[in-house]
Design an enzyme around this catalytic site. Sequence first.
Site, PDB file in Angstrom:
ATOM      1  N   TYR A   1     -12.657   9.602  -9.492  1.00 14.44           N
ATOM      2  CA  TYR A   1     -11.757   8.896  -8.894  1.00 14.44           C
ATOM      3  C   TYR A   1     -12.536   9.119  -7.027  1.00 14.44           C
ATOM      4  O   TYR A   1     -12.356   8.139  -6.863  1.00 14.44           O
ATOM      5  CB  TYR A   1     -10.122   9.429  -8.560  1.00 14.44           C
ATOM      6  CG  TYR A   1      -9.013   9.228  -7.805  1.00 14.44           C
ATOM      7  CD1 TYR A   1      -8.404   7.892  -7.639  1.00 14.44           C
ATOM      8  CD2 TYR A   1      -9.044   9.747  -6.710  1.00 14.44           C
ATOM      9  CE1 TYR A   1      -7.756   7.500  -6.503  1.00 14.44           C
ATOM     10  CE2 TYR A   1      -8.055   9.808  -5.551  1.00 14.44           C
ATOM     11  CZ  TYR A   1      -7.798   8.191  -5.929  1.00 14.44           C
ATOM     12  OH  TYR A   1      -6.927   8.322  -4.745  1.00 14.44           O
TER      13      TYR A   1
ATOM     14  N   LYS B   1     -13.527   6.383  -4.560  1.00 17.42           N
ATOM     15  CA  LYS B   1     -13.602   5.491  -3.312  1.00 17.42           C
ATOM     16  C   LYS B   1     -14.208   6.190  -2.296  1.00 17.42           C
ATOM     17  O   LYS B   1     -14.729   5.452  -1.086  1.00 17.42           O
ATOM     18  CB  LYS B   1     -11.903   7.332  -3.535  1.00 17.42           C
ATOM     19  CG  LYS B   1     -10.730   6.648  -3.725  1.00 17.42           C
ATOM     20  CD  LYS B   1     -10.694   5.638  -2.707  1.00 17.42           C
ATOM     21  CE  LYS B   1      -8.674   5.835  -4.090  1.00 17.42           C
ATOM     22  NZ  LYS B   1      -7.996   4.036  -3.742  1.00 17.42           N
TER      23      LYS B   1
HETATM   24  N1  LIG Z   1      -0.041   8.298  -3.655  1.00 21.02           N
HETATM   25  C1  LIG Z   1      -1.242   9.224  -2.710  1.00 21.02           C
HETATM   26  O1  LIG Z   1      -1.436  10.962  -2.645  1.00 21.02           O
HETATM   27  C2  LIG Z   1      -2.359   8.877  -2.123  1.00 21.02           C
HETATM   28  C3  LIG Z   1      -3.424   9.275  -1.871  1.00 21.02           C
HETATM   29  C4  LIG Z   1      -4.561   8.558  -1.226  1.00 21.02           C
HETATM   30  C5  LIG Z   1      -5.043   7.495  -1.477  1.00 21.02           C
HETATM   31  N2  LIG Z   1      -4.001   6.853  -2.151  1.00 21.02           N
HETATM   32  C6  LIG Z   1      -4.406   5.660  -2.285  1.00 21.02           C
HETATM   33  O2  LIG Z   1      -3.603   5.192  -1.927  1.00 21.02           O
HETATM   34  C7  LIG Z   1      -3.092   3.375  -2.919  1.00 21.02           C
HETATM   35  C8  LIG Z   1      -1.666   3.155  -3.312  1.00 21.02           C
HETATM   36  O3  LIG Z   1      -1.610   4.570  -4.133  1.00 21.02           O
HETATM   37  P1  LIG Z   1       0.289   4.780  -4.220  1.00 21.02           P
HETATM   38  O4  LIG Z   1       0.398   5.905  -3.813  1.00 21.02           O
HETATM   39  O5  LIG Z   1       0.379   3.221  -3.264  1.00 21.02           O
HETATM   40  O6  LIG Z   1       0.357   3.975  -5.794  1.00 21.02           O
HETATM   41  P2  LIG Z   1       1.223   3.567  -6.357  1.00 21.02           P
HETATM   42  O7  LIG Z   1       0.363   3.456  -7.994  1.00 21.02           O
HETATM   43  O8  LIG Z   1       2.821   3.784  -6.063  1.00 21.02           O
HETATM   44  O9  LIG Z   1       1.204   1.901  -6.529  1.00 21.02           O
HETATM   45  C9  LIG Z   1       0.171   1.485  -6.523  1.00 21.02           C
HETATM   46  C10 LIG Z   1       0.420  -0.626  -7.405  1.00 21.02           C
HETATM   47  O10 LIG Z   1      -0.667  -0.840  -7.432  1.00 21.02           O
HETATM   48  C11 LIG Z   1      -0.574  -1.677  -8.675  1.00 21.02           C
HETATM   49  N3  LIG Z   1      -2.234  -1.396 -10.049  1.00 21.02           N
HETATM   50  C12 LIG Z   1      -2.515  -0.400  -9.934  1.00 21.02           C
HETATM   51  N4  LIG Z   1      -3.387  -1.537 -11.150  1.00 21.02           N
HETATM   52  C13 LIG Z   1      -3.757  -2.712 -10.848  1.00 21.02           C
HETATM   53  C14 LIG Z   1      -4.750  -3.789 -10.620  1.00 21.02           C
HETATM   54  N5  LIG Z   1      -5.489  -3.462 -11.392  1.00 21.02           N
HETATM   55  N6  LIG Z   1      -4.601  -4.387 -10.411  1.00 21.02           N
HETATM   56  C15 LIG Z   1      -3.870  -4.516  -9.515  1.00 21.02           C
HETATM   57  N7  LIG Z   1      -2.489  -3.986  -8.886  1.00 21.02           N
HETATM   58  C16 LIG Z   1      -2.997  -3.011  -9.322  1.00 21.02           C
HETATM   59  C17 LIG Z   1       0.103  -0.615  -9.318  1.00 21.02           C
HETATM   60  O11 LIG Z   1       1.626  -1.487 -10.079  1.00 21.02           O
HETATM   61  C18 LIG Z   1       1.105  -0.364  -8.439  1.00 21.02           C
HETATM   62  O12 LIG Z   1       2.232  -1.157  -8.154  1.00 21.02           O
HETATM   63  C19 LIG Z   1      -4.764   3.700  -3.634  1.00 21.02           C
HETATM   64  O13 LIG Z   1      -5.575   2.783  -3.606  1.00 21.02           O
HETATM   65  C20 LIG Z   1      -4.865   5.486  -4.286  1.00 21.02           C
HETATM   66  O14 LIG Z   1      -5.705   5.614  -4.508  1.00 21.02           O
HETATM   67  C21 LIG Z   1      -2.585   7.617  -2.324  1.00 21.02           C
END
Ligand SMILES: NC(=O)c1ccc[n+]([C@@H]2O[C@H](COP(=O)([O-])OP(=O)(O)OC[C@H]3O[C@@H](n4cnc5c(N)ncnc54)[C@H](O)[C@@H]3O)[C@@H](O)[C@H]2O)c1
Length: 259
Positions: free
Chosen positions: A160, A164
Amino acid sequence: MTLQFDLSDRRVLITGAGQGVGRGLAQAFGAAGATVLINDLRGDRAEEVVAELRSAGGEAEAVPFDVTDYEAATQAITGAGTIDILVNNAGNAGAEGFAARMPFADSTPTDWDPFLQVNLYGVLHCTRAVLPAMVQRQWGRIVTIVSDAGRTGDASGAVYAAAKAGAAGLTRSIALENGRYGITANNIALGTMRTPLTEPLWAEMADSPQAKAILSRYPIRRPGLPEDVAYLAVVLASDHGSWITGQTLPVNGGYSFAM
Ligand SMILES: NC(=O)c1ccc[n+]([C@@H]2O[C@H](COP(=O)([O-])OP(=O)(O)OC[C@H]3O[C@@H](n4cnc5c(N)ncnc54)[C@H](O)[C@@H]3O)[C@@H](O)[C@H]2O)c1
């Protein structure tokens, strides 16, 4: 000086916008007047956010596709009309969140693939699909949501973190290649968030010593929320963002500053 955050003449595509950070981004761009194209792997989630934005008086359309599928992403994006702003937000390992976390020494390429596909290839596919038209119009904004993990590393989440870091490097390269065409490209690097993805973990930890240990690394002692991220993306995407490019901006409650 007039502050101009009205994006009513802009169309933004946000990937993975059916929930969590992406939904918060959609609400912020909607509030700024943009037409918001809501992508998600899950069409039902995309439609819900579209309905929410429309009932708030905004313009929104669902554009469901899987960002890991180059042909599908290219076809959907080229068929979606003008895209002035791309927010690469879809992340982790599929509609239901994390794939298995494990020490790298125990993992095989089969374990790596879901992380690389969504977090790196998804960004490659969508960015490749939007760029030629942005170059032609001599204006564009790309914002990629990455993670502190790409800079600090992530024990049990090495792939991961690698994906990133790769996405962040791609975005910086896009900035180098395309600044001359009026296109900016930046990363927003998130710390620990509270979204549907991580909600079960937070619920399980509640006020436990483990939760307190995580939050003690953040000067602002709470996890991030989608709205903490969203308005920075609007600033980067506005005309005021025209001299900010190639950056990775941390939005992480001060985690990086405290490291
Ligand atoms: N949640 C955290 O703590 C965190 C921390 C650092 C970075 N991030 C990054 O922030 C971003 C959003 O994270 P989040 O927590 O809102 O995630 P989440 O899982 O709550 O939401 C992600 C959404 O993306 C959609 N998705 C997943 N795979 C997909 C694909 N192949 N094509 C199209 N849509 C797809 C899912 O259906 C979901 O609705 C991500 O890039 C994640 O890596 C999150």
